[in-house]
Design an enzyme around this catalytic site. Structure first.
Site, PDB file in Angstrom:
ATOM      1  CE  LYS A 237      40.086  37.394  51.828  1.00  0.00           C
ATOM      2  NZ  LYS A 237      41.495  37.621  51.388  1.00  0.00           N
TER       3      LYS A 237
ATOM      4  CE1 TYR B 116      43.229  30.526  51.974  1.00  0.00           C
ATOM      5  CE2 TYR B 116      44.112  28.656  51.875  1.00  0.00           C
ATOM      6  CZ  TYR B 116      44.045  29.614  52.166  1.00  0.00           C
ATOM      7  OH  TYR B 116      45.361  29.882  52.962  1.00  0.00           O
TER       8      TYR B 116
ATOM      9  CG  ASP C 219      35.201  31.279  54.958  1.00  0.00           C
ATOM     10  OD1 ASP C 219      36.197  30.729  54.586  1.00  0.00           O
ATOM     11  OD2 ASP C 219      35.424  32.343  55.099  1.00  0.00           O
TER      12      ASP C 219
END
Ligand code: KE4
Length: 423
Positions: free
Chosen positions: A267, A144, A239
């Site tokens: 994050k 994702y 990623d």
């Protein structure tokens, strides 16, 4: 544990907010619960509006490596916000955080801050296509990368629960240049490059998958991807929105010793404030406006409040011995948890302070393995842990996270609770 106030809060929220939540995975639909409404959080704990306390292994989806509400992050943000929260004009904290990011990720010779991981991956893909003048991208089932249209195919995290290849509302044309291979499947990647090689702009992946639960790369997988992308002059994009600063101060690329062409971070880098970053080789990044023809922009990108939170966070995690302390505690936990998981017909996949318990037997090394897990048993486990004051990530397709504030006792209790789980 009564959760009446949360239930009432949810009944009201659904009248204003789609599904009552501002991100689907929080809805707890996958585990047959209604969402908690949180009153406050500190260190390793979250406290709901009914006064219940939970040891938190979701940590806002991996953000709080330092634990919730770290004093130095709070202080930095309080000071920053007094000076105005955004100028829409450069400020020194942007360069200061960029210096810290590059110290941790030397491959990011140039970078650009954005407001979410989605923006970071979307921008990195556009940049890769602009730099190579090619149109195809390769991603992996169960990975994702946020909710940009062209990446919402065979995606993990909340999309994995949709039961179809991608989200409604994404025209087939938008994903017709997104090629998908099973994670860890070098043969499938080879075939894709044999067919499309000269037209592939980039391969993007989670160097340790976390959005189908934690799935580690086979030993050869990352070196193979590095080699084949270089051979075809495609870009390799890591990623690291989850792995960045979590596996080590230099993320997965330092942990595995593989240097990508572009990296995305999110994050942890924003310390709990909306900030993410993408970056890589200078000659690639120079293609970005205003110097180059690839457009990318953002009103609040690099705002001094999020930058200050990031600076305070990275300053803490770059301290001597931080990862030794964190990983030392977690390694001891691994042995016991692995044994009890086996007794309970679960599979533990862990790397550093991120882990998933899969309700299945045998290896879990790709999306189809995860899709064979027992979702009902997982849901029962989630509810059981919640009753015992532990909030694990509310989906089999997610990772659990350990912060520096999780104590040895927390981890020992986690193991005892797993031992006591009889679905
Ligand atoms: P955001 O746009 O949510 O900041 O980041 C997207 C993203 C990109 N890349 C990776 C590897 C990610 O894990 C994410 C976001 N992660 C999910 C949880 N697995 C965010 C939680 C949510 O969607 O509410």
């Amino acid at each position: 544990m009564e959760r009446e106030r949360s239930k009432k809060a949810f009944e009201e929220a659904v009248q204003y907010i789609a599904g009552g939540v501002n991100s689907p995975v929080r809805a707890l639909k996958a585990v047959g619960e209604t969402p908690l409404f949180i009153d406050h959080a500190v260190d390793n704990k979250i406290y709901d509006i009914d006064g219940n306390a939970y040891t938190d292994y979701c940590l806002s989806w991996g953000v709080f490596l330092l634990g919730h509400a770290h004093p130095s992050v709070n202080q930095a943000v309080h000071e920053a916000v007094e000076r105005g929260s955004s100028y829409g004009i450069p400020s020194l904290p942007e360069t200061e955080l960029a210096k810290l990011v590059r110290k941790c990720f030397p491959s990011m010779q140039r970078m650009r801050f954005v407001n979410s991981g989605t923006e970071a991956t979307m921008s990195a893909i556009r940049l890769a296509r602009g730099y190579t003048n090619r149109k195809y991208i390769v991603k992996f089932e169960g990975n994702y990368h946020g909710h940009a249209d062209h990446l919402l195919v065979s995606a993990g995290s909340g999309v994995a629960r949709l039961g179809n290849a991608s989200s409604a509302g994404v025209p087939r044309e938008f994903v017709s240049q997104t090629l998908v291979a099973p994670y860890n499947d070098t043969e499938a990647v080879k075939k894709i490059f044999e067919e499309y090689g000269q037209e592939i702009a980039a391969v993007i992946l989670e160097p340790v998958a976390a959005n189908m639960g934690v799935v580690l790369p086979d030993n050869k997988f990352l070196p193979f991807l590095r080699e084949i992308t270089s051979a075809y002059q495609s870009l390799l994009i890591f990623d690291e929105v989850i792995t960045g600063f979590r596996l080590s101060s230099g993320g997965a690329q330092k942990w595995f010793g593989i240097e990508p062409d572009l990296t995305t971070l999110g994050k942890i880098v924003g310390g709990g404030f909306p900030a993410a970053v993408f970056g890589g080789r200078a000659e690639i990044m120079e293609m970005l406006a205003p110097n180059g023809p690839v457009y990318q922009a953002g009103t609040l990108s690099g705002n001094p409040v999020a930058m200050s939170a990031g600076i305070a966070t990275l300053t803490q995690l770059m301290r001597e011995g931080f990862y030794e302390e964190l990983n030392g505690r977690v390694d001891a936990f691994d042995k016991e948890l692995r044994e009890v998981a086996k007794e309970k017909n679960m599979v533990l996949n862990r790397v550093g302070p991120m882990f998933t318990l899969f309700f299945t037997q045998g290896e879990v090394r790709n999306f189809s393995d995860v899709n064979r897990t027992d979702q009902q048993r997982f849901a029962a486990f989630f509810r059981y842990m919640l009753r015992h004051g532990v909030y694990v990530s509310p989906s089999q397709f997610e990772s659990n996270f350990i912060s520096i504030k999780h104590t040895k006792e927390d981890l020992e209790r986690f193991v005892e609770l797993v031992r006591g789980f009889n679905d």
